[in-house]
Design an enzyme around this catalytic site. Structure first.
Site, PDB file in Angstrom:
ATOM      1  N   ASP A 149       9.873   5.109 -10.180  1.00 25.77           N
ATOM      2  CA  ASP A 149       9.621   5.622 -11.502  1.00 25.77           C
ATOM      3  C   ASP A 149      10.290   6.914 -11.862  1.00 25.77           C
ATOM      4  OD1 ASP A 149       7.819   3.438 -12.118  1.00 25.77           O
ATOM      5  OD2 ASP A 149       6.225   4.683 -12.272  1.00 25.77           O
TER       6      ASP A 149
ATOM      7  N   LYS B 213      -0.837  -4.194  -3.031  1.00 26.15           N
ATOM      8  CA  LYS B 213      -2.097  -3.563  -2.788  1.00 26.15           C
ATOM      9  C   LYS B 213      -2.176  -1.927  -3.300  1.00 26.15           C
ATOM     10  CE  LYS B 213      -5.086  -2.184   0.761  1.00 26.15           C
ATOM     11  NZ  LYS B 213      -5.039  -0.600   0.270  1.00 26.15           N
TER      12      LYS B 213
ATOM     13  N   SER C 237       0.872  -1.240  -0.052  1.00 27.09           N
ATOM     14  CA  SER C 237      -0.019  -0.084  -0.026  1.00 27.09           C
ATOM     15  C   SER C 237       0.771   1.208   0.131  1.00 27.09           C
ATOM     16  CB  SER C 237      -0.997  -0.108   1.240  1.00 27.09           C
ATOM     17  OG  SER C 237      -2.060   0.839   1.207  1.00 27.09           O
TER      18      SER C 237
END
Length: 436
Positions: free
Chosen positions: A317, A331, A306
């Site tokens: 990224d 999640k 999460s």
């Protein structure tokens, strides 16, 4: 009164304005309820009258004929839990005690005794563990002690843990039963209890580690303080940092966003998208990297879920960090906690989150840049989002995918440090063979 909380997991505590404003109004009189259309629509605002009638019939049958009596409160709580059960594993109904415990886990502080307790049959609370150095521990309370009365009043399932809470500086008298001893009273002074979520240490000169166990309201501030302390102990700067997110189940989305922002100068951190388009949000970074560009490694395992995956995905990224470890939990959904006027609350899945490269990791997880395998010394159970019964299907989820591993001990830290030093341009000298 609690505010609605936005979570990326278990995710500032800010009001969830979209959902708070769109809470359903009180049901109209029966003769004003629209009959359901022949083809049911999930977007219809009409109350399904025939289904409500069926529910009332079953409700009355249980109340009148079930082998043991059930109160209206018990039946309605069971009905609401059943309503949530078929949504997804992260949409749940909290009664008042559960809601208060959840608040504590996200706020990171409360006023009380610094003790974890569990409601027991027979009107008593069992002490699971007193917090080290907290008021309960200083008063001599021990794990396994039973609290049978608070200020002379018996414990009940209605007051439970709430009876121990109160304004800092106020005293409470606990009646304790310990083993076969005669019950005795202990007076404890309530205090403001801080539940830390960040720990720090130096791995080698110039290279530090920050361990984040969960994301709560105080986590970003704790992270800033940890970085400042590590810098101070190392001449004012760091050559690199390992962020240890192993077995971190998540927490407040905003805390993960703020930590990401601490390490990024620009770009998208994470975005959320759900059915209520007015609630879709894009979080972006602002100038001000607390490490001034020093390399970062994020250490993860299958227990990293999460909000942990939000942080790892944002730094990966954006190219700000390398991710080392095992495939994460997967999640990628966001929950909103909606408080009810009776003290109960509903934790409802309201959106999916997306990494800066528009990846949905729901049911998939974050794939590390450097994969580590467990040492095999402990039994390793694969357990991830995709294995949960009734989980929200991920956009990129594939049948038959396998999960990651639990990584314990110092071996993963050593591997993360090795990668960090490589990023920092530090070469490890090759040991020369000993002369014979």
């Amino acid at each position: 009164m609690r505010l609605a909380v936005v979570l990326a997991g278990l995710i500032s505590l800010a009001p969830c304005s979209v959902w708070a404003q769109q809470a359903p109004a009180a049901a109209p009189d029966t003769n004003e309820v629209e009959a359901p259309a022949e083809k049911e629509s999930t977007d219809s605002k009409a109350v399904p009258l025939e289904e409500i009638r069926h529910f009332v019939m079953i409700y009355n049958a249980i109340r009148e004929a079930y082998v043991e009596p059930k109160t209206d409160t018990q039946l309605m709580h069971s009905a609401v839990r059943g309503l949530m059960f078929d949504l997804d594993p992260h949409s749940v109904y909290f009664d008042r005690d559960d809601a208060e415990r959840f608040d504590t886990s996200t706020e990171g502080q409360y006023e009380g005794l610094g003790v974890e307790v569990q409601q027991q049959p027979g009107q008593m609370l069992k002490i699971i563990s007193p917090m080290e150095g907290g008021p309960a521990a200083r008063a001599g309370l021990k794990s396994g002690d039973l609290i049978i009365a608070v200020d002379g009043k018996p414990i009940s399932s209605d007051n439970g843990n709430r009876a121990l809470r109160g304004k800092a500086g106020t005293a409470v008298k606990l009646t304790i039963r310990r083993g076969k001893e005669k019950p005795f009273d202990v007076s404890v002074m309530r205090e403001k209890i801080i539940v830390p979520s960040v720990a720090k240490r130096m791995l080698e000169p110039g290279f530090g580690l920050v361990r984040v166990s969960g994301f709560q309201a105080t986590t970003a501030k704790e992270f800033d303080d940890a970085i400042a302390s590590l810098k101070t102990s190392n001449g004012g700067q760091l050559r690199g940092l390992v962020i240890d997110l192993r077995s971190n189940p998540g927490g407040l989305l905003n805390a993960a966003v703020e930590m990401s922002d601490d390490l990024m100068n620009a770009g998208t951190i994470v975005s959320t998208r759900g059915r209520a388009k007015s609630g879709d949000t894009v979080y972006t970074a602002h100038a001000g990297d607390v490490l001034n560009g020093a390399p970062v490694v994020v250490l993860v395992d299958v227990g990293s879920a999460s909000a942990s995956e939000v942080l790892a995905g944002a730094l990966q990224d954006s190219g700000r960090a390398r991710v080392v470890g095992s495939l994460t939990f997967g999640k990628g959904s966001v929950q909103s906690v909606l408080p009810l006027d009776n003290g109960d609350a509903v934790k409802l899945t309201t959106a999916r989150y997306y990494t800066p490269k528009n990846r949905s990791i729901q049911g998939v997880g974050i794939v590390p840049d450097v994969l580590i395998k467990s040492d095999g010394k402990t039994r390793n159970v694969t357990y991830n989002e995709a294995s949960l019964l009734g989980h929200l299907r991920g956009e990129n989820e594939m049948a038959g995918e396998t999960g990651g591993e639990v990584l314990t001990g110092e071996m993963p830290v050593t591997a993360a440090l090795s990668e960090l030093k490589r990023m920092a341009g530090v070469t490890t000298p090759v040991a020369k063979p000993k002369a014979k």
